[in-house]
Design an enzyme around this catalytic site. Structure first.
Site, PDB file in Angstrom:
ATOM      1  N   TYR A 136       0.743  -1.547   0.106  1.00  0.00           N
ATOM      2  CA  TYR A 136       0.321   0.098   0.158  1.00  0.00           C
ATOM      3  C   TYR A 136       0.426   1.452   0.025  1.00  0.00           C
ATOM      4  CZ  TYR A 136      -4.133  -2.378   0.503  1.00  0.00           C
ATOM      5  OH  TYR A 136      -5.703  -2.818   0.557  1.00  0.00           O
ATOM      6  N   ASP A 249      -6.531  -7.224   3.698  1.00  0.00           N
ATOM      7  CA  ASP A 249      -7.646  -6.582   2.639  1.00  0.00           C
ATOM      8  C   ASP A 249      -7.904  -7.477   1.495  1.00  0.00           C
ATOM      9  OD1 ASP A 249      -8.919  -5.132   0.884  1.00  0.00           O
ATOM     10  OD2 ASP A 249      -7.896  -5.251  -0.065  1.00  0.00           O
TER      11      ASP A 249
HETATM   12  C1  IPM Z   1     -10.918  -1.848   2.451  1.00  0.00           C
HETATM   13  C2  IPM Z   1     -10.680  -1.823   0.977  1.00  0.00           C
HETATM   14  C3  IPM Z   1      -9.818   0.012   0.362  1.00  0.00           C
HETATM   15  C4  IPM Z   1      -8.229  -0.614   1.016  1.00  0.00           C
HETATM   16  C5  IPM Z   1      -9.512   0.735  -1.207  1.00  0.00           C
HETATM   17  C6  IPM Z   1     -10.973   0.574  -1.195  1.00  0.00           C
HETATM   18  C7  IPM Z   1      -8.275   1.181  -1.287  1.00  0.00           C
HETATM   19  O1  IPM Z   1     -10.739  -2.212  -0.507  1.00  0.00           O
HETATM   20  O2  IPM Z   1     -10.924  -0.783   3.156  1.00  0.00           O
HETATM   21  O3  IPM Z   1     -10.806  -3.333   2.588  1.00  0.00           O
HETATM   22  O4  IPM Z   1      -8.126  -1.825   0.141  1.00  0.00           O
HETATM   23  O5  IPM Z   1      -7.959  -0.699   1.909  1.00  0.00           O
HETATM   24 MG    MG Z   2     -10.446  -4.234   0.873  1.00  0.00          MG
END
Ligand code: IPM
Ligand code: MG
Length: 368
Positions: A136, A249
């Site tokens: 990320y 995620d």
């Molecule tokens: C989550 C979402 C987010 C992430 C996206 C929308 C950036 O999928 O909160 O899990 O990847 O963290």
């Molecule tokens: Mg997510």
């Protein structure tokens, strides 16, 4: 003390589910002695289309004056994918150092899970997802774009500091749960057989911290692929999971699915040190197709604001907030068995009706 809550209703169904969540808080604040204020902030897709800005650095700094942020949902069909995700959600997580993404995976009574023969006793664990590192960070880039020699890289960033604070938080959660009758077990989920550098940092940190300070907590390690299989076949083996950002995620969507779907999943982006506000949101999106029709199920938002009051109450030492949060959590679980639909997303009630059901459940509990 008075809790200052910034409210970002956002787009689509965001504002209507947040409205119900706030109505629920309002109904119990006074009797519980909770003092709080809310401030509506306009960020989201609509705001971006109007102003050309998602959120500025100065506006992020202004958010630091609040104790917590309640977010509905962001996203409109006219805004390109990635703009709001990176410009708002990830920016807030990073700039406000919300280094824990706390995602309970709990099947509520009366809610149907797609897993055969599994019930609320089997699906009851917590995912502690690291929220500020890993893929990320976006480190990397593209060279020779559009040519046959195109190269793109995106690096997995792992720091001892980032891992250690996350792992410590997860051990603490496991210990608190143990005091409440849970097994007292923490599972690290990674892919150490392939990610031999980042995985090694996680694995050693997990074991060193556990050995030094959390001998009372049983340590387990699972590869992420195996974890997906176990979540679908024997979710009862999990108590608390600690997991890096990207894998977290993915497995938390699976977690939401086995606990009844997006209609119910709540989450908190926590800054446990209290140096900046934590942010709470239902895991579901803005669902523009049903926006403004009073159809959206607000349970995930109501549960998220319960989580907000519990966590912020704990971080700030506000006992009234903590108590209100606990009561909202209980009221949500008292209401879910009444839903007629198989999934919470199709509960058979309107958005406002469900808000009222939770409010009535709180009032009944206060009398009883
Ligand atoms: C989550 C979402 C987010 C992430 C996206 C929308 C950036 O999928 O909160 O899990 O990847 O963290
Ligand atoms: Mg997510």
């Amino acid at each position: 003390m008075s809790l200052k809550i910034a409210v970002i209703g956002g787009d689509g169904v965001g504002p209507e589910v947040v409205r119900e969540a706030l109505r629920v808080v309002e109904s119990i604040a006074k009797p519980q002695g909770l003092s709080y204020t809310t401030t509506d902030l306009p960020y989201g897709g609509e705001h971006y289309l109007k102003t050309g800005e998602v959120i500025t650095d100065a506006q992020v700094q202004e958010l630091k004056a609040y104790d917590a942020i309640m977010l509905g949902a962001v996203g409109t069909p006219d805004v390109k994918p990635g703009v709001l995700e990176k410009g708002l959600l990830l920016k807030l997580r990073f700039d406000l150092d919300q280094y824990i993404n706390l995602r309970p995976v709990k099947l509520y009574p009366g809610v149907e899970t797609p897993l055969k023969d599994k019930g609320p006793d089997d699906i009851d664990f917590v995912c502690v997802r690291e929220n500020t590192e890993d893929l990320y960070c976006g480190n990397g880039g593209i060279a020779r774009k559009g040519t046959a020699q195109e190269i793109s890289t995106q690096e997995m960033i792992t720091t001892r500091f980032g891992v250690e604070r996350c792992v410590r938080y997860a051990f603490e959660i496991a210990r608190t749960r143990k005091a409440n009758g849970y097994p007292g077990q923490l599972t690290l989920v990674h892919k150490t057989n392939v990610l031999t550098h980042c995985g090694d940092t996680w694995f050693r940190t997990f074991n060193e911290v556990g050995e030094a300070d959390y001998k009372d907590i049983e340590r387990v390690y699972h590869h992420v692929d195996a974890c997906c299989m176990y979540m679908a076949t024997k979710p009862e083996i999990y108590d608390v999971i600690v997991v890096p950002n990207m894998f977290g995620d993915i497995i938390t969507d699976l977690g939401a699915a086995i606990a009844g779907g997006m209609g119910v999943a709540a989450s908190g982006n926590l800054n446990p040190d209290g140096t900046a506000p934590s942010m709470f949101e239902p895991v579901h999106g803005s669902a523009p197709d049903i926006a403004g029709q009073n159809k959206a199920n607000p349970i995930a938002a109501i549960d998220s604001i319960g989580l907000l009051l519990r966590e912020v109450g704990r971080i700030k030492g506000d006992d009234a907030a903590l108590k209100c949060g606990e009561k909202i959590g209980q009221a949500v679980q008292a209401v879910t068995p009444n839903f007629t639909g198989k999934q919470l997303d199709r509960s058979g009630y309107s958005c406002t009706e469900i808000g009222t059901m939770v409010i009535e459940s709180l009032a009944a509990a206060a009398v009883g």
